[in-house]
Design an enzyme around this catalytic site. Structure first.
Site, mmCIF file in Angstrom:
data_model
loop_
_atom_site.group_PDB
_atom_site.id
_atom_site.type_symbol
_atom_site.label_atom_id
_atom_site.label_comp_id
_atom_site.label_asym_id
_atom_site.label_seq_id
_atom_site.Cartn_x
_atom_site.Cartn_y
_atom_site.Cartn_z
ATOM 1 C CG ASN A 1 6.265 1.842 -17.167
ATOM 2 O OD1 ASN A 1 6.479 1.993 -15.969
ATOM 3 N ND2 ASN A 1 5.544 2.703 -17.871
ATOM 4 C CB SER B 1 1.330 -0.532 -23.269
ATOM 5 O OG SER B 1 1.829 0.782 -23.433
ATOM 6 C CG ASP C 1 3.047 9.136 -24.170
ATOM 7 O OD1 ASP C 1 3.783 8.215 -23.752
ATOM 8 O OD2 ASP C 1 1.814 8.985 -24.368
ATOM 9 C CB ILE C 2 -0.063 9.260 -28.600
ATOM 10 C CG1 ILE C 2 -1.083 9.676 -29.628
ATOM 11 C CG2 ILE C 2 -0.519 8.049 -27.804
ATOM 12 C CD1 ILE C 2 -1.273 8.657 -30.742
ATOM 13 C CG HIS D 1 9.131 3.317 -24.158
ATOM 14 N ND1 HIS D 1 8.821 2.026 -24.540
ATOM 15 C CD2 HIS D 1 8.231 3.644 -23.214
ATOM 16 C CE1 HIS D 1 7.771 1.608 -23.858
ATOM 17 N NE2 HIS D 1 7.404 2.565 -23.033
ATOM 18 C CG LEU D 2 14.278 7.666 -20.225
ATOM 19 C CD1 LEU D 2 14.241 6.807 -18.967
ATOM 20 C CD2 LEU D 2 15.680 8.251 -20.434
ATOM 21 C CG HIS D 3 7.483 6.926 -19.978
ATOM 22 N ND1 HIS D 3 6.253 7.164 -20.544
ATOM 23 C CD2 HIS D 3 7.629 5.575 -19.984
ATOM 24 C CE1 HIS D 3 5.675 6.022 -20.871
ATOM 25 N NE2 HIS D 3 6.492 5.028 -20.539
HETATM 26 P P1 AMP Z 1 4.674 1.994 -21.629
HETATM 27 O O1 AMP Z 1 3.322 1.805 -21.017
HETATM 28 O O2 AMP Z 1 5.752 2.334 -20.650
HETATM 29 O O3 AMP Z 1 5.025 0.852 -22.550
HETATM 30 O O4 AMP Z 1 4.573 3.321 -22.496
HETATM 31 C C1 AMP Z 1 4.127 3.352 -23.813
HETATM 32 C C2 AMP Z 1 3.741 4.767 -24.113
HETATM 33 O O5 AMP Z 1 3.631 4.920 -25.506
HETATM 34 C C3 AMP Z 1 2.407 5.207 -23.507
HETATM 35 O O6 AMP Z 1 2.622 6.324 -22.642
HETATM 36 C C4 AMP Z 1 1.574 5.575 -24.739
HETATM 37 O O7 AMP Z 1 0.731 6.674 -24.519
HETATM 38 C C5 AMP Z 1 2.642 5.866 -25.759
HETATM 39 N N1 AMP Z 1 2.254 5.687 -27.144
HETATM 40 C C6 AMP Z 1 1.592 4.639 -27.693
HETATM 41 N N2 AMP Z 1 1.444 4.811 -29.019
HETATM 42 C C7 AMP Z 1 2.053 5.986 -29.317
HETATM 43 C C8 AMP Z 1 2.247 6.719 -30.535
HETATM 44 N N3 AMP Z 1 1.802 6.271 -31.713
HETATM 45 N N4 AMP Z 1 2.906 7.902 -30.471
HETATM 46 C C9 AMP Z 1 3.352 8.370 -29.280
HETATM 47 N N5 AMP Z 1 3.204 7.723 -28.102
HETATM 48 C C10 AMP Z 1 2.563 6.556 -28.123
#
Ligand code: AMP
Length: 118
Positions: free
Chosen positions: A91, A99, A32-33, A104-106
């Site tokens: 989420n 977002s 994650d970024i 995606h699975l964190h």
């Molecule tokens: P969510 O809020 O569950 O949709 O998680 C989206 C995740 O994607 C967040 O934790 C962001 O920090 C992550 N994210 C957004 N853009 C990138 C990227 N380019 N590379 C890696 N992670 C990202």
């Protein structure tokens, strides 16, 4: 949103940079970024699915691959259960602060978690 406009489809295609830590035929995992824990990896299907609310009958192999990838990442990161442990989060929708509209699975680990989440 079309797959052309999808950030995570761009990571799958290699047009958006990411630190990839896991790959197989069905899913990829990358850091994650904006990490929220010492280990914070996202596992995504290569094939675009918007979120868990859009998973359909027949997508079971995708969810299986995501969980098996999480097991592999946890082992590689030294956070596997039963000795350590990790949190898996999906989420879904605005109330959950989803977002990025690509499933995606964190995988969060490497520190003690609190509960309930915010
Ligand atoms: P969510 O809020 O569950 O949709 O998680 C989206 C995740 O994607 C967040 O934790 C962001 O920090 C992550 N994210 C957004 N853009 C990138 C990227 N380019 N590379 C890696 N992670 C990202």
């Amino acid at each position: 949103m079309s797959e052309q406009d999808c950030l995570f489809c761009g990571i799958v295609a290699g047009s958006v940079p990411a630190e990839i830590v896991y790959e197989d035929a069905t899913v990829i995992g990358f850091r994650d970024i904006a990490p929220q824990a010492p280990t914070h990896v996202l596992v995504i299907p290569r094939h675009h699915i918007t979120n868990a609310a859009e998973v359909e009958a027949g997508d079971g192999h995708v969810l299986e691959a995501m969980v098996l990838a999480a097991q592999s990442v946890a082992a590689a990161e030294g956070i596997a259960a039963p000795d350590r442990g990790f949190r898996l989060v999906m989420n879904v929708g605005p109330d959950a602060l989803n977002s990025v509209p690509h499933l995606h699975l964190h995988i969060l680990g490497g520190r003690a978690m609190t509960w309930p989440p915010g």
